[in-house]
Enzyme design. Structure first.
Site, short mmCIF file in Angstrom:
data_model
loop_
_atom_site.label_atom_id
_atom_site.label_comp_id
_atom_site.label_asym_id
_atom_site.label_seq_id
_atom_site.Cartn_x
_atom_site.Cartn_y
_atom_site.Cartn_z
N THR A 12 70.13 -61.17 5.57
CA THR A 12 68.99 -61.56 6.41
C THR A 12 69.40 -62.46 7.56
OG1 THR A 12 67.43 -61.31 4.61
CG2 THR A 12 66.79 -62.83 6.34
N SER A 56 73.09 -57.19 1.37
CA SER A 56 74.05 -57.48 0.29
C SER A 56 73.80 -56.63 -0.95
CB SER A 56 74.06 -58.96 -0.05
OG SER A 56 72.92 -59.33 -0.78
N SER A 57 72.64 -55.99 -1.04
CA SER A 57 72.42 -55.11 -2.20
C SER A 57 73.32 -53.87 -2.12
CB SER A 57 70.95 -54.71 -2.31
OG SER A 57 70.55 -54.08 -1.13
N ASP A 88 70.84 -61.75 -1.81
CA ASP A 88 70.55 -61.00 -3.04
C ASP A 88 71.75 -60.93 -4.00
OD1 ASP A 88 67.97 -60.62 -2.24
OD2 ASP A 88 68.28 -58.58 -1.49
N1 ASP Z 1 68.25 -58.31 1.32
C1 ASP Z 1 68.94 -59.46 1.90
C2 ASP Z 1 70.38 -59.39 1.49
O1 ASP Z 1 70.74 -59.81 0.42
C3 ASP Z 1 68.27 -60.72 1.45
C4 ASP Z 1 68.80 -61.99 2.09
O2 ASP Z 1 69.81 -62.05 2.74
O3 ASP Z 1 68.12 -63.03 1.90
O4 ASP Z 1 71.18 -58.89 2.23
#
Ligand code: ASP
Length: 331
Positions: A12, A56-57, A88
């Site tokens: 994010t 990151s998922s 994540d």
């Molecule tokens: N979906 C994002 C990630 O982990 C969430 C974040 O960065 O807060 O890449």
């Protein structure tokens, strides 16, 4: 001035402000960084390397390897490393790096944010400035710096989806708290005289299985030929169902018969697994199951992936798994 390498991996923090949630490319990120934190170079002599830009998922062991190799290749030229990462799976990456970057004598800090840096109400500025400051200090481990806390990376877990205070370290006190001053605690890993080494090969031959009431074990058909370890995320102190259809015992028994490693961790994040307390844990212990102690699930899984990648023989993995590598377990 200290030299810090900022490794960009996505998340994010590096999304654009439109909230369509696209990842910024290299030049887009530099533009936003200059706009939002123009004075960043007064903190340290900072170089940015764009490794990849992923949610990151989507990260896996190949990405961990890219990050580890980037640290290794630049190790001699920088005083510290800051890795920008999605929240994540940040605790998995931090844990994985803590095992594969050995005998660190420089800080490696992961940070990210809940709101993109490009957004005016973002937590990114604070997290990034804090992480860079911590990276200029003589600390020797992999850490997560988030919302004014600094945690040991392999003790950390993501606790909140929406709160700026997204991480916690349930079984180990914070390494530092950041307020008017940066208060370093005496909980850091001691420095080392051994030379820095990396072991960036991780194995994926594990299965993480979460116990739940009414688990229908007929859906579980592992490929026993290649599977080397099962991590069972059990209840409480390491307790799991023995009776009826939901009984996991037949699956574990097959594993024990094939010398698959059976590791038991807990769904309860605080305190330590104790397999001697209840019938199911005792039965598993008798057959050779290993309790994960007070390790996080993230540390348990990545430690196994690291050990399985490094050792061909499960008996070596079994021995090493029970020893601390980077302060991840209380012994
Ligand atoms: N979906 C994002 C990630 O982990 C969430 C974040 O960065 O807060 O890449």
């Amino acid at each position: 001035m200290k030299k810090i390498l900022l490794l960009q991996t996505g998340g994010t923090i590096s999304m654009d402000e439109s909230r369509k949630l696209h990842q910024l490319d290299r030049s887009g990120w530099s533009r936003i960084l200059d706009k939002q934190i123009p004075e960043i170079n007064s903190l340290a002599d900072i170089e940015v390397e764009h490794l990849f830009a992923e949610d990151s998922s989507d990260l896996n062991r190949q990405h961990w390897k890219i990050i580890a190799e980037a640290v290794e290749q630049n190790y001699a030229d920088f005083d510290g490393f800051v890795i920008l990462h999605g929240t994540d799976t940040m605790a998995y990456t931090a844990s994985a790096l803590s095992f594969c970057l050995q005998h660190l004598d420089k800080p490696v800090i992961l940070t990210g944010s809940q709101v993109p840096l490009a957004n005016i109400r973002s937590d990114a500025r604070r997290n990034l400035v804090n992480a860079i400051e911590i990276a200029t200090m003589s600390l020797c481990e992999v850490m997560i710096c988030f919302n004014d806390h600094v945690f040991r990376g392999n003790r950390t877990t993501k606790m909140s989806i929406g709160d700026f205070d997204a991480f916690a370290s349930p079984n180990y006190p914070p390494l530092a708290e950041i307020g008017l001053n940066i208060e370093l605690r005496d909980t850091f890993l001691a420095g080392t005289t051994q030379s820095f080494e990396t072991y960036p090969e991780f194995s994926d031959r594990i299965l993480l299985l979460k116990s739940h009431p009414n688990l229908n074990t007929s859906y579980l058909r592992p490929d026993w030929g290649s599977l080397r370890a099962i991590v069972l995320e059990a209840f409480g102190s390491g307790n799991f169902p023995l009776k009826d259809q939901q009984g996991i015992w037949p699956l574990l028994k097959k594993g024990f018969d094939r010398e698959t490693l059976i590791i038991i961790t807990s769904q309860a994040p605080y305190d330590s697994v104790d397999l001697t307390k209840y019938e199911s844990g005792r039965r598993a212990l008798d057959k050779g199951a290993i309790g994960a102690g007070d390790m996080t699930v993230e540390a348990t899984v990545t430690k196994l992936m690291y050990l399985l990648g490094r050792y061909k023989d499960n008996s070596d993995v079994r021995n090493q798994f029970q020893q601390p590598i980077a302060g991840e377990i209380t012994v």
